[in-house]
Design a protein around this motif. Structure first.
Motif, PDB file in Angstrom:
ATOM      1  N   THR A 104       0.735  -1.193  -0.056  1.00 21.83           N
ATOM      2  CA  THR A 104       0.135   0.073   0.010  1.00 21.83           C
ATOM      3  C   THR A 104       0.878   1.131   0.025  1.00 21.83           C
ATOM      4  N   ARG A 105       1.911   1.024   1.022  1.00 21.25           N
ATOM      5  CA  ARG A 105       2.955   2.172   1.037  1.00 21.25           C
ATOM      6  C   ARG A 105       3.380   2.682  -0.547  1.00 21.25           C
ATOM      7  N   SER A 106       4.083   1.442  -0.968  1.00 20.85           N
ATOM      8  CA  SER A 106       4.511   1.596  -2.294  1.00 20.85           C
ATOM      9  C   SER A 106       3.794   2.249  -3.296  1.00 20.85           C
ATOM     10  N   ASP A 107       2.686   1.583  -3.353  1.00 18.70           N
ATOM     11  CA  ASP A 107       1.506   2.199  -4.297  1.00 18.70           C
ATOM     12  C   ASP A 107       1.203   3.721  -4.315  1.00 18.70           C
ATOM     13  N   LEU A 108       1.078   4.041  -3.031  1.00 18.45           N
ATOM     14  CA  LEU A 108       0.606   5.493  -2.956  1.00 18.45           C
ATOM     15  C   LEU A 108       1.749   6.348  -3.124  1.00 18.45           C
ATOM     16  N   THR A 109       3.064   5.768  -2.917  1.00 18.90           N
ATOM     17  CA  THR A 109       4.170   6.656  -3.295  1.00 18.90           C
ATOM     18  C   THR A 109       4.400   6.971  -4.717  1.00 18.90           C
ATOM     19  N   ARG A 110       4.031   5.689  -5.482  1.00 18.20           N
ATOM     20  CA  ARG A 110       4.036   5.819  -6.817  1.00 18.20           C
ATOM     21  C   ARG A 110       3.256   6.822  -7.608  1.00 18.20           C
ATOM     22  N   HIS A 111       1.829   6.751  -6.901  1.00 23.40           N
ATOM     23  CA  HIS A 111       0.790   7.743  -7.433  1.00 23.40           C
ATOM     24  C   HIS A 111       1.220   9.255  -7.101  1.00 23.40           C
ATOM     25  N   ALA A 112       1.639   9.301  -5.752  1.00 25.88           N
ATOM     26  CA  ALA A 112       2.066  10.674  -5.227  1.00 25.88           C
ATOM     27  C   ALA A 112       3.003  11.443  -6.296  1.00 25.88           C
ATOM     28  N   ALA A 113       3.884  10.587  -6.868  1.00 22.11           N
ATOM     29  CA  ALA A 113       4.769  11.427  -7.973  1.00 22.11           C
ATOM     30  C   ALA A 113       4.091  12.157  -8.945  1.00 22.11           C
ATOM     31  N   PHE A 114       2.883  11.534  -9.295  1.00 21.81           N
ATOM     32  CA  PHE A 114       2.126  12.215 -10.448  1.00 21.81           C
ATOM     33  C   PHE A 114       0.660  12.757  -9.771  1.00 21.81           C
ATOM     34  N   ALA A 115       0.695  13.265  -8.615  1.00 25.88           N
ATOM     35  CA  ALA A 115      -0.534  13.777  -7.838  1.00 25.88           C
ATOM     36  C   ALA A 115      -0.865  15.166  -8.779  1.00 25.88           C
ATOM     37  N   GLY A 116       0.097  15.971  -9.143  1.00 28.87           N
ATOM     38  CA  GLY A 116      -0.227  17.083  -9.813  1.00 28.87           C
ATOM     39  C   GLY A 116      -0.654  16.958 -11.277  1.00 28.87           C
ATOM     40  N   LYS A 117      -0.682  15.892 -11.776  1.00 35.42           N
ATOM     41  CA  LYS A 117      -1.164  15.703 -13.146  1.00 35.42           C
ATOM     42  C   LYS A 117      -2.627  15.156 -13.343  1.00 35.42           C
ATOM     43  N   PRO A 118      -3.180  15.544 -14.412  1.00 33.64           N
ATOM     44  CA  PRO A 118      -4.379  15.017 -14.523  1.00 33.64           C
ATOM     45  C   PRO A 118      -4.427  13.422 -14.657  1.00 33.64           C
ATOM     46  N   ARG A 119      -5.766  12.712 -13.892  1.00 36.86           N
ATOM     47  CA  ARG A 119      -5.851  11.497 -13.932  1.00 36.86           C
ATOM     48  C   ARG A 119      -6.045  11.025 -15.622  1.00 36.86           C
ATOM     49  N   LEU A 120      -5.817   9.827 -15.986  1.00 33.86           N
ATOM     50  CA  LEU A 120      -5.757   9.165 -17.132  1.00 33.86           C
ATOM     51  C   LEU A 120      -6.864   8.062 -17.349  1.00 33.86           C
ATOM     52  N   THR A 121      -7.327   7.946 -18.633  1.00 34.83           N
ATOM     53  CA  THR A 121      -7.970   6.673 -19.030  1.00 34.83           C
ATOM     54  C   THR A 121      -7.282   5.728 -19.759  1.00 34.83           C
ATOM     55  N   PHE A 122      -7.034   4.354 -19.050  1.00 35.55           N
ATOM     56  CA  PHE A 122      -6.160   3.382 -19.694  1.00 35.55           C
ATOM     57  C   PHE A 122      -7.037   2.408 -20.175  1.00 35.55           C
ATOM     58  N   ALA A 123      -6.737   1.973 -21.409  1.00 38.83           N
ATOM     59  CA  ALA A 123      -7.514   0.744 -22.255  1.00 38.83           C
ATOM     60  C   ALA A 123      -6.300  -0.447 -22.072  1.00 38.83           C
ATOM     61  N   ILE A 124      -6.883  -1.426 -21.593  1.00 34.27           N
ATOM     62  CA  ILE A 124      -5.812  -2.627 -21.379  1.00 34.27           C
ATOM     63  C   ILE A 124      -6.388  -3.963 -21.957  1.00 34.27           C
ATOM     64  N   THR A 125      -5.612  -4.506 -22.726  1.00 33.24           N
ATOM     65  CA  THR A 125      -5.689  -5.787 -23.409  1.00 33.24           C
ATOM     66  C   THR A 125      -4.874  -6.803 -22.612  1.00 33.24           C
ATOM     67  N   GLY A 126      -5.339  -8.066 -22.756  1.00 28.11           N
ATOM     68  CA  GLY A 126      -4.724  -9.197 -22.251  1.00 28.11           C
ATOM     69  C   GLY A 126      -4.986  -9.116 -20.417  1.00 28.11           C
ATOM     70  N   ALA A 127      -6.354  -8.395 -20.443  1.00 25.06           N
ATOM     71  CA  ALA A 127      -6.695  -8.376 -18.918  1.00 25.06           C
ATOM     72  C   ALA A 127      -6.821  -9.428 -18.098  1.00 25.06           C
ATOM     73  N   SER A 128      -6.685 -10.593 -18.321  1.00 23.92           N
ATOM     74  CA  SER A 128      -6.607 -11.843 -17.441  1.00 23.92           C
ATOM     75  C   SER A 128      -5.366 -12.181 -17.219  1.00 23.92           C
ATOM     76  N   GLY A 129      -4.292 -11.857 -17.887  1.00 21.08           N
ATOM     77  CA  GLY A 129      -2.890 -12.307 -17.663  1.00 21.08           C
ATOM     78  C   GLY A 129      -2.435 -11.508 -16.259  1.00 21.08           C
ATOM     79  N   LEU A 130      -1.247 -12.402 -16.005  1.00 21.82           N
ATOM     80  CA  LEU A 130      -0.542 -11.932 -14.540  1.00 21.82           C
ATOM     81  C   LEU A 130      -0.595 -10.437 -14.234  1.00 21.82           C
TER      82      LEU A 130
END
Length: 404
Positions: A104-130
């Protein structure tokens, strides 16, 4: 997970199979929920006599939050169950929550690095993969909108692509799940190259960024040579490594022009307990039958699943990154070193060799093409762009994902 209904609200249920040493079935139900503050789940049936788990998110004066997990449990069989099971249960819970809180701490740190930028819309293929099954909750936790490009046979839902800022193309049949027969090779090609072309043809407008799946197999079998994104790709010899190198080269080429910025992700061996190469190696290592592959001299370039998710987010936001990047940790290891580190982490011997002739007998061309190919790959473009690895060393990555 056998069944999941609802989200965090009261009445939501989750059914999990394979819990504990006897592989029991666990039915949990959410019994309390305060949005943004807490939720509670209780065992309705399962291995414990009682289990109540309360998750709390407490505000702190510095503007951050503290995550608190409180467990109330009773083991079955009364005093006998407590005598034999308390130590095991306590150590398991301590490892589980150390992992969860660190993640949780690691994920929040990753997101905090881009907190000042707009949120994005992602389209992901292979969604059932690891990778995608971990990527989707990682991105949604950071406030991004995520759409899975659902696929049925040769058809897919092209509407998921429309309006996406970022396409993450991870679709493709597994390279290492079956011998490379002519039919299997055709599937590996069609599920990557042909599918990528169909995705591009179906788009009415281009995304800002296209993150294209690829692999370090693009470099072929290169022995001791240190490989960067500027190294020559391909494999001149007519070997299994040549097939994989051409597959990756053509896969990257298929995505050219898909977006103003196209970034092929040359992914190494993903280290995750829940799937991939590590999950296939563990059974042999746990019984002391694991060891180096084909003499142990070949190089293996790897990356933790957590760092790979971070690479994808970093590449999506970092405009200076264009063209291929090596999605690998900065410290590759030989097969011999990998075996010794994994054995040390799980406290098992790791000296049982797996000779090349045995691999070739078992897997055919796949053995030379993927399992024994030596690739000493470095993430030069990532490090130059300022990416920070949570798990730069193999032992740290293995201990984290295995809870050791």
């Amino acid at each position: 997970v056998e069944e999941r209904t609802g989200g965090l609200e009261v009445g939501a249920r989750t059914v999990i199979t394979g819990i504990g040493p006897l592989g029991q079935r666990w039915v949990a139900e959410h019994t309390a929920y305060e949005p943004g503050r807490m939720f509670r789940d209780e065992q309705r049936s399962g291995p414990f006599k009682k289990w109540v788990h309360t998750h709390r998110f407490e505000p702190r004066p510095d503007g951050t939050s503290e995550l608190v997990d409180q467990i109330e449990y009773e083991l079955p069989l009364g005093g006998v169950g407590s005598f034999f099971g308390d130590r095991f249960t306590t150590s398991t819970l301590e490892r589980m929550f150390a992992f969860r809180h660190a993640l949780t701490r690691s994920d929040l740190t990753r997101h905090a690095a881009f907190a000042g930028k707009p949120r994005l819309t992602f389209a992901i293929t292979g969604a059932s993969g690891l990778v995608a099954t971990a990527l989707i909750p990682f991105l949604t936790t950071g406030g991004h909108a995520v759409r899975a490009v659902k696929r049925t046979g040769t058809d897919f839902d092209a509407s998921a692509l429309e309006g996406a800022d970022v396409v993450v193309n991870l679709a493709g049949a597994s390279v290492a799940d079956a011998r490379w027969t002519p039919e299997r090779k055709r599937l590996l090609v069609d599920s990557r190259i042909d599918y990528t072309r169909k995705l591009m043809a179906a788009m009415k407008s281009k995304p800002k960024v296209w993150l294209q799946g690829s692999a370090i197999g693009i470099y072929g079998d290169r022995g001791e040579e240190q490989l960067t994104e500027d190294s020559k790709v391909g494999e001149p010899a007519e070997t299994g490594a040549a097939f994989l190198a051409k597959l990756c080269t053509d896969w990257e080429a298929a995505a050219l022009g898909a977006a103003p910025r196209v970034v092929p992700l040359r992914i190494g061996l993903v280290q995750a307990a829940q799937g991939g190469a590590l999950s296939k190696l563990l059974p042999a290592f746990k019984v002391g039958a694991g060891g180096p592959i084909a003499g142990g001299k070949g190089w293996q370039s790897w990356i933790s699943l957590e760092d790979l998710l971070g690479v994808i987010l970093f590449a999506a936001y970092t405009d200076s990154i264009t063209g291929p990047i090596n999605a690998v940790a900065p410290h590759p290891v030989t097969s011999l070193e990998y075996a010794h580190v994994l054995g040390r982490v799980i406290s098992r011997p790791s000296f049982a060799p797996l000779p090349a002739f045995v691999l070739r007998a078992l897997f055919g061309e796949l053995a030379d093409g993927a399992l024994m190919a030596s690739q000493r790959v470095l993430p030069n473009r990532l490090t130059a762009a300022g990416f920070r690895f949570v798990h730069p060393m193999l032992e740290d990555a293995l201990r984290f994902t295995l809870g050791r």
